[in-house]
Design a protein around this motif. Structure first.
Motif, short mmCIF file in Angstrom:
data_model
loop_
_atom_site.label_atom_id
_atom_site.label_comp_id
_atom_site.label_asym_id
_atom_site.label_seq_id
_atom_site.Cartn_x
_atom_site.Cartn_y
_atom_site.Cartn_z
N ARG A 52 36.24 48.12 0.93
CA ARG A 52 36.93 46.84 1.09
C ARG A 52 38.27 47.02 1.80
N ARG A 53 39.02 48.05 1.40
CA ARG A 53 40.33 48.29 2.02
C ARG A 53 40.17 48.68 3.48
N SER A 54 39.10 49.40 3.80
CA SER A 54 38.87 49.79 5.20
C SER A 54 38.62 48.55 6.05
N LEU A 55 37.84 47.60 5.54
CA LEU A 55 37.59 46.37 6.27
C LEU A 55 38.87 45.52 6.37
N GLU A 56 39.65 45.50 5.31
CA GLU A 56 40.91 44.76 5.35
C GLU A 56 41.88 45.38 6.35
N ALA A 57 41.85 46.71 6.47
CA ALA A 57 42.75 47.39 7.40
C ALA A 57 42.48 47.00 8.84
N VAL A 58 41.23 46.59 9.13
CA VAL A 58 40.89 46.18 10.50
C VAL A 58 40.80 44.67 10.63
N GLY A 59 41.28 43.96 9.61
CA GLY A 59 41.34 42.50 9.67
C GLY A 59 40.03 41.80 9.42
N LEU A 60 39.09 42.45 8.71
CA LEU A 60 37.77 41.85 8.48
C LEU A 60 37.43 41.76 7.00
N GLY A 61 38.44 41.66 6.17
CA GLY A 61 38.18 41.56 4.74
C GLY A 61 37.34 40.36 4.37
N ASP A 62 37.43 39.29 5.17
CA ASP A 62 36.68 38.07 4.88
C ASP A 62 35.32 38.04 5.57
N ARG A 63 34.96 39.14 6.27
CA ARG A 63 33.68 39.19 6.98
C ARG A 63 32.75 40.27 6.43
N ALA A 64 33.03 40.73 5.23
CA ALA A 64 32.27 41.85 4.66
C ALA A 64 30.78 41.54 4.56
N GLY A 65 30.42 40.29 4.31
CA GLY A 65 29.03 39.92 4.13
C GLY A 65 28.31 39.51 5.40
N HIS A 66 28.99 39.60 6.56
CA HIS A 66 28.39 39.19 7.82
C HIS A 66 27.64 40.36 8.47
N ARG A 67 26.52 40.03 9.10
CA ARG A 67 25.77 41.02 9.86
C ARG A 67 26.28 41.08 11.30
N PRO A 68 25.99 42.18 12.04
CA PRO A 68 26.51 42.32 13.40
C PRO A 68 26.26 41.13 14.30
N ALA A 69 25.09 40.50 14.21
CA ALA A 69 24.78 39.35 15.07
C ALA A 69 25.69 38.16 14.80
N GLU A 70 26.33 38.16 13.65
CA GLU A 70 27.24 37.07 13.28
C GLU A 70 28.69 37.39 13.63
N LEU A 71 28.91 38.53 14.29
CA LEU A 71 30.25 38.97 14.64
C LEU A 71 30.38 39.08 16.16
N SER A 72 31.60 38.90 16.65
CA SER A 72 31.86 39.09 18.07
C SER A 72 31.85 40.58 18.40
N GLY A 73 31.87 40.91 19.71
CA GLY A 73 31.91 42.31 20.10
C GLY A 73 33.12 43.03 19.56
N GLY A 74 34.28 42.37 19.63
CA GLY A 74 35.49 42.98 19.10
C GLY A 74 35.43 43.20 17.60
N GLN A 75 34.83 42.24 16.89
CA GLN A 75 34.69 42.39 15.44
C GLN A 75 33.72 43.51 15.10
N GLN A 76 32.66 43.66 15.89
CA GLN A 76 31.73 44.76 15.66
C GLN A 76 32.42 46.12 15.85
N GLN A 77 33.29 46.21 16.87
CA GLN A 77 34.01 47.46 17.07
C GLN A 77 34.99 47.70 15.93
N ARG A 78 35.54 46.64 15.37
CA ARG A 78 36.42 46.78 14.22
C ARG A 78 35.65 47.31 13.01
N VAL A 79 34.41 46.86 12.85
CA VAL A 79 33.57 47.39 11.77
C VAL A 79 33.33 48.88 12.00
N ALA A 80 33.08 49.26 13.26
CA ALA A 80 32.87 50.68 13.57
C ALA A 80 34.11 51.50 13.25
N ILE A 81 35.28 50.94 13.50
CA ILE A 81 36.54 51.62 13.18
C ILE A 81 36.70 51.72 11.66
#
Length: 260
Positions: free
Chosen positions: A141-170
């Motif tokens: 959870r903290r890792s996702l919050e660190a990249v600004g995606l704490g509120d997108r934890a339940g989203h799948r890649p198709a529901e995320l933009s390219g930048g958000q997908q790269q943030r998940v990878a980070i």
């Protein structure tokens, strides 16, 4: 010293301060020969200070990716020594090297490499599961919050933009609490605005969390987010810039390409 509005902490480390911080990664006399005698790295000695952001640039075939792979322990040099987080990678047996890469090294690539059927949270946790480690949900959870995606934890890649997908990878790379985060063209597949968002995130990880980042890029604008730009040509280091601007990087690259 120049100040940049894209930096969270605009004070860029001086060369003396970088040396005082100590090295997260250090290559000494590293040479890498591939098949047919091709020399990808030629007696390279360089260090990457803890808590700093270094961009690596050079013409095609200059040895950038090989430098990254040797520094991260993905390839063993033909000769020389690689120290990462106080360990000599060139002396470690393969099993211990694999464990060190798993526990102390993070990777972010141009391709996001997310599993489409998994949520962002599950993608971040997957490497921990594959390594047989207990998944710390709070750490994920903290890792996702660190990249600004704490509120997108339940989203799948198709529901995320390219930048958000790269943030998940980070976030996935950060979940292992790496000593060093390596990026191989991490913004290469993104549009300009999204690329800037990801680069600001990488910059903030250095400024706010003292994360060490080494990033290969071909983009002078991306390199300008780093504390230092290292230039390679023909497998050798051909100079560096501290506190770089995109204009300075472009000018140095032009000179480098003309000399090759």
């Amino acid at each position: 010293m120049k100040r940049f509005s894209h930096r969270v902490n605009p004070a860029v480390p001086s060369l003396d301060l970088m040396e005082a911080l100590g090295s997260a990664v250090e290559l000494t006399g590293v040479t890498k020969r591939h098949a047919h005698g091709v020399v990808a790295l030629d007696d390279v000695t360089v260090s990457f200070a803890q808590g700093t952001f270094t961009a690596v640039m050079g013409p095609s075939g200059s040895g950038k990716s090989t430098l990254l792979q040797c520094a991260a322990g993905l390839e063993k040099p033909t000769s020389g020594r690689v120290m990462l987080d106080g360990r000599d990678l060139t002396r470690l047996p393969e099993r211990k090297l694999t464990l060190l890469r798993r526990d102390r090294v993070g990777f972010v690539f141009q391709a996001f490499n997310l599993l489409p059927s998994l949520t962002a949270e599950q993608n971040v946790a997957l490497p921990l599961k594959l390594a047989g480690r207990r998944v710390d949900r709070e750490l994920v959870r903290r890792s996702l919050e660190a990249v600004g995606l704490g509120d997108r934890a339940g989203h799948r890649p198709a529901e995320l933009s390219g930048g958000q997908q790269q943030r998940v990878a980070i976030a996935r790379a950060l979940a292992a609490r790496p000593a060093v985060l390596f990026g191989d063209e991490p913004t290469g597949a993104l549009d300009t605005n999204t690329s800037r968002d990801v680069l600001r995130l990488l910059r903030s990880l250095v400024d706010r969390h003292a994360q060490t980042i080494v990033m290969v890029t071909h983009d002078p604008a991306a390199a300008a987010y780093a504390d230092r730009v290292l230039f390679l040509a023909d497998g050798r280091i051909r100079g560096e810039l501290l506190d770089p601007t995109a204009e300075d990087v472009s000018a140095r690259m032009l000179l480098l390409e003309e000399s090759c």
